[in-house]
Design an enzyme around this catalytic site. Structure first.
Site, PDB file in Angstrom:
ATOM      1  N   LYS A 261       0.839  -1.190   0.000  1.00 30.42           N
ATOM      2  CA  LYS A 261       0.000   0.000   0.000  1.00 30.42           C
ATOM      3  C   LYS A 261       0.884   1.253   0.000  1.00 30.42           C
ATOM      4  O   LYS A 261       2.033   1.139   0.387  1.00 30.42           O
ATOM      5  CB  LYS A 261      -0.940  -0.025   1.204  1.00 30.42           C
ATOM      6  CG  LYS A 261      -0.285   0.348   2.542  1.00 30.42           C
ATOM      7  CD  LYS A 261      -1.312   0.433   3.618  1.00 30.42           C
ATOM      8  CE  LYS A 261      -1.360   1.758   4.295  1.00 30.42           C
ATOM      9  NZ  LYS A 261      -0.251   2.116   5.146  1.00 30.42           N
TER      10      LYS A 261
ATOM     11  N   HIS B 256      -6.732  -0.664   6.622  1.00 31.73           N
ATOM     12  CA  HIS B 256      -6.813  -1.537   7.798  1.00 31.73           C
ATOM     13  C   HIS B 256      -8.206  -1.534   8.443  1.00 31.73           C
ATOM     14  O   HIS B 256      -8.768  -2.587   8.741  1.00 31.73           O
ATOM     15  CB  HIS B 256      -5.779  -1.134   8.852  1.00 31.73           C
ATOM     16  CG  HIS B 256      -4.377  -1.018   8.307  1.00 31.73           C
ATOM     17  ND1 HIS B 256      -3.893  -1.845   7.330  1.00 31.73           N
ATOM     18  CD2 HIS B 256      -3.354  -0.177   8.611  1.00 31.73           C
ATOM     19  CE1 HIS B 256      -2.642  -1.518   7.048  1.00 31.73           C
ATOM     20  NE2 HIS B 256      -2.287  -0.503   7.814  1.00 31.73           N
TER      21      HIS B 256
ATOM     22  N   LYS C  65      -2.322 -10.658  10.244  1.00 31.49           N
ATOM     23  CA  LYS C  65      -2.299 -10.846  11.703  1.00 31.49           C
ATOM     24  C   LYS C  65      -3.216 -12.009  12.062  1.00 31.49           C
ATOM     25  O   LYS C  65      -4.349 -12.076  11.589  1.00 31.49           O
ATOM     26  CB  LYS C  65      -2.773  -9.573  12.419  1.00 31.49           C
ATOM     27  CG  LYS C  65      -1.801  -8.396  12.273  1.00 31.49           C
ATOM     28  CD  LYS C  65      -2.311  -7.181  13.028  1.00 31.49           C
ATOM     29  CE  LYS C  65      -1.564  -5.913  12.657  1.00 31.49           C
ATOM     30  NZ  LYS C  65      -0.373  -5.625  13.413  1.00 31.49           N
TER      31      LYS C  65
ATOM     32  N   ASP D 186      -2.321  -5.939   2.623  1.00 30.71           N
ATOM     33  CA  ASP D 186      -2.708  -5.130   3.770  1.00 30.71           C
ATOM     34  C   ASP D 186      -2.226  -5.953   4.955  1.00 30.71           C
ATOM     35  O   ASP D 186      -2.780  -7.019   5.232  1.00 30.71           O
ATOM     36  CB  ASP D 186      -4.230  -4.950   3.827  1.00 30.71           C
ATOM     37  CG  ASP D 186      -4.640  -4.079   5.006  1.00 30.71           C
ATOM     38  OD1 ASP D 186      -4.096  -4.291   6.112  1.00 30.71           O
ATOM     39  OD2 ASP D 186      -5.496  -3.202   4.840  1.00 30.71           O
ATOM     40  N   HIS D 187      -1.199  -5.480   5.643  1.00 29.42           N
ATOM     41  CA  HIS D 187      -0.563  -6.367   6.626  1.00 29.42           C
ATOM     42  C   HIS D 187      -1.516  -6.739   7.769  1.00 29.42           C
ATOM     43  O   HIS D 187      -1.286  -7.716   8.472  1.00 29.42           O
ATOM     44  CB  HIS D 187       0.772  -5.804   7.131  1.00 29.42           C
ATOM     45  CG  HIS D 187       0.635  -4.713   8.147  1.00 29.42           C
ATOM     46  ND1 HIS D 187       0.380  -3.412   7.823  1.00 29.42           N
ATOM     47  CD2 HIS D 187       0.724  -4.733   9.494  1.00 29.42           C
ATOM     48  CE1 HIS D 187       0.321  -2.686   8.911  1.00 29.42           C
ATOM     49  NE2 HIS D 187       0.521  -3.463   9.960  1.00 29.42           N
TER      50      HIS D 187
HETATM   51  C1  BG6 Z   1       0.845   1.175   8.502  1.00 30.25           C
HETATM   52  C2  BG6 Z   1       0.735   2.671   8.531  1.00 30.25           C
HETATM   53  O1  BG6 Z   1       0.120   0.654   7.402  1.00 30.25           O
HETATM   54  O2  BG6 Z   1       0.309   0.626   9.695  1.00 30.25           O
HETATM   55  C3  BG6 Z   1       1.440   3.230   9.746  1.00 30.25           C
HETATM   56  O3  BG6 Z   1       1.304   3.216   7.346  1.00 30.25           O
HETATM   57  C4  BG6 Z   1       0.962   2.556  11.012  1.00 30.25           C
HETATM   58  O4  BG6 Z   1       1.246   4.640   9.830  1.00 30.25           O
HETATM   59  C5  BG6 Z   1       0.994   1.034  10.872  1.00 30.25           C
HETATM   60  O5  BG6 Z   1       1.791   2.967  12.096  1.00 30.25           O
HETATM   61  C6  BG6 Z   1       0.322   0.352  12.052  1.00 30.25           C
HETATM   62  O6  BG6 Z   1       0.510  -1.034  11.957  1.00 30.25           O
HETATM   63  P1  BG6 Z   1       0.523  -1.958  13.275  1.00 30.25           P
HETATM   64  O7  BG6 Z   1       0.700  -3.340  12.744  1.00 30.25           O
HETATM   65  O8  BG6 Z   1       1.677  -1.481  14.102  1.00 30.25           O
HETATM   66  O9  BG6 Z   1      -0.791  -1.728  13.957  1.00 30.25           O
END
Ligand code: BG6
Length: 527
Positions: A179, A271, A213, A208-209
């Site tokens: 993204k 997210h 999870k 989308d990571h």
């Molecule tokens: C990313 C954003 O996609 O997700 C960041 O670009 C954010 O701004 C991060 O800090 C949050 O990911 P996680 O896994 O730490 O909740």
């Protein structure tokens, strides 16, 4: 312990329900564009190392880092070892595993524009096929700035490294895109069309990571592998839903990027919208990737896009000022490097959305995300209608609602808030939590999101990746809100670091007698 797992069905497709170790990864070459960047060091190489350590990748998998800076294979290997040492979830590093992986890790120097660099890459990949039996299977990872995506995809096509028959059983080519997928509907469409000129949609894996999870994947298992929740998972029993992704960190040196994004684009479009679709979707006909994604798209299409007036009523943007967090002074968003002194970019967003379908009509979904908030935490909570208080002789006081909280992180788990009798001779009712914590039930093993996603892309399972129509449907909703915010009519509410966002966010719920969840605190009601 009794094992109630079902035997797999004949012909069952891969997907979120894939039985453990049922599919083995074929040998392939992973080409990482932007190999000297942060993502490669922090996430990608540690993920490849851990997958290798768990025996989940073929021992013939090859890794090629592609980047501009001149570097030898050995230099790159040394840097990657440092990164794995620093960022891997498993430490200390197993020298035998690393030694083996390191011998299959290479560096390829080229600019992203230079077609000659891609032709040489094609030659090297062909040589790897002979040496490591990678069989023409390539996974391209675009870990670069989005401004490079089109160029890289074009050059891959020109060098004959792009599309081949997507259904070919032996050779395949897939591309993972990080993204942001565009910055609005228009640019997302252009990017998708561009990529689809070279790669068939079945070869495109948009990351989308959050979907990597474990606790996010568990949303589907929780909903569809338990019989007791689905009958009450609708407008007859649910008062409202809250989705929170809160961070205590600021923009962390990414001010330049954040100025082009803001929280709505950086967090909500992807997210939070993903969490919302998983919570609200209908049961899919199977766990196959497209069956799940079809249902997610239906949810997005049922969310009406707001006109300006509605957007101003149902959404709110905020920005953090300078202040103190955890006892330490922190700078305001305006003082961050790369941020304009008069920037109106939001670091906090709160939305009230509705899903106009049979299941959810009239149920508000409250979404909020922000940086420099009081506490870090991502969770979804389902607030059920309260039981009538009439039996407990509490005129004017409502019983507290049953709330089901799905904690994505930290303290991954699930809690159900129920009303209980307080010990004593009087009937006094207090809400208490029934709490399940992942690590207590299953121990501490939890693969990183990037491990699961890389493995799935190698296995060709797109369930946890975002399809083109998903991205575009989410942008259609976000664009309208962005549009309303940039009319100048939407106030920018300031908030102090360490608070739960701007005070105005309270009103979004309070006007209907609701309150935001206080993450990590016990409920206060008592009658
Ligand atoms: C990313 C954003 O996609 O997700 C960041 O670009 C954010 O701004 C991060 O800090 C949050 O990911 P996680 O896994 O730490 O909740």
């Amino acid at each position: 312990m009794e094992d109630n797992s079902q035997p797999s069905q004949p012909g069952a497709p891969p997907g979120a329900g894939r039985p453990a170790a049922a599919v083995t990864a074929q040998p392939c070459a992973i080409v990482i564009f932007g190999a000297t960047g942060d993502l490669t060091a922090r996430k990608l190489l540690p993920a490849i190392y851990n997958l290798t350590r768990e025996g989940l990748l073929s021992p013939s998998t090859v890794v090629i880092g592609f980047a501009r800076r001149p570097k030898t294979d050995d230099q790159f290997r040394r840097e990657m070892l440092e990164a794995v040492n620093r960022f891997s979830r498993n430490k200390p590093i197993d020298p035998a595993v690393w030694g083996d992986l390191c011998a299959r890790t290479y560096y390829h120097q080229s600019t992203f524009e230079d077609i000659a660099g891609y032709r040489k890459l094609a030659e090297r990949l062909a040589a790897m096929d002979r040496r490591h039996h990678t069989g023409g299977r390539r996974l391209y990872y675009l870990a670069t700035s989005p401004t490079e995506f089109n160029m890289i995809v074009d050059r891959l096509g020109e060098a004959g490294l792009g599309n081949i028959d997507p259904f070919s059983a032996k050779a395949w080519r897939r591309v993972i895109v990080e993204k942001p997928f565009g910055r609005d509907l228009q640019t997302a469409r252009e990017l998708n069309a561009h990529i689809n000129r070279v790669f068939d949609e079945s070869q495109v894996f948009r990351i989308d990571h959050y979907l990597g999870k474990q606790t996010v994947q568990n949303l589907l298992v929780f909903r569809f592998a338990n019989g007791i929740f689905e009958p009450v998972w609708n407008r007859r029993y649910v008062d409202h839903v809250q989705i929170t992704v809160a961070e205590t960190i600021g923009v962390e040196g990414r001010g330049g990027y954040f100025e082009t994004a803001g929280t709505l684009r950086d967090m909500v479009q992807n997210h939070l919208m993903q969490l919302l679709t998983l919570i609200a979707m209908e049961p899919p006909v199977s766990l196959e990737g497209d069956a799940i994604r079809d249902e997610k798209v239906r949810v997005l299409k049922a969310i009406p896009a707001y006109n300006v007036e509605e957007a101003l009523r149902y959404t709110l943007r905020g920005q953090y000022t300078a202040g103190v967090i955890d006892g330490a002074p922190v700078i305001g968003y305006h003082e961050e490097r790369g941020v304009a002194a008069d920037s109106a970019m939001e670091t906090y967003a709160a939305l009230e959305l509705f899903i106009n379908n049979w299941r959810w009509q009239g149920v508000p979904f409250y979404l909020r995300s922000g940086k420099r908030l009081r506490q870090q935490g991502s969770e979804v909570s389902i607030h059920f209608n309260a039981a009538p208080g009439v039996l407990f002789n509490a005129p004017g006081k409502a019983l507290s609602r049953n709330v089901l909280t799905l904690r994505i992180q930290p303290r991954e788990g699930i809690a159900l808030l129920i009303n209980a009798q307080k010990p004593g001779t009087l009937t006094r009712i207090a809400p208490v939590h029934m709490d399940f914590e992942y690590h207590q039930a299953f121990g501490s093993y939890s693969p990183e999101a990037y491990e699961r996603l890389l493995l799935d892309a190698i296995l060709g399972d797109s369930t946890l990746f975002i399809r083109r129509d998903e991205v575009e449907s989410a942008w259609a909703i976000i664009d309208k809100i962005e549009g309303a915010w940039t009319t100048g009519a939407a106030p920018l509410a300031l908030y102090q670091p360490g608070e739960w966002g701007p005070a105005e966010a309270h009103d979004l719920l309070a006007r209907n007698g609701r309150v935001w969840d206080q993450l990590g605190t016990d409920p206060q009601y008592e009658i």
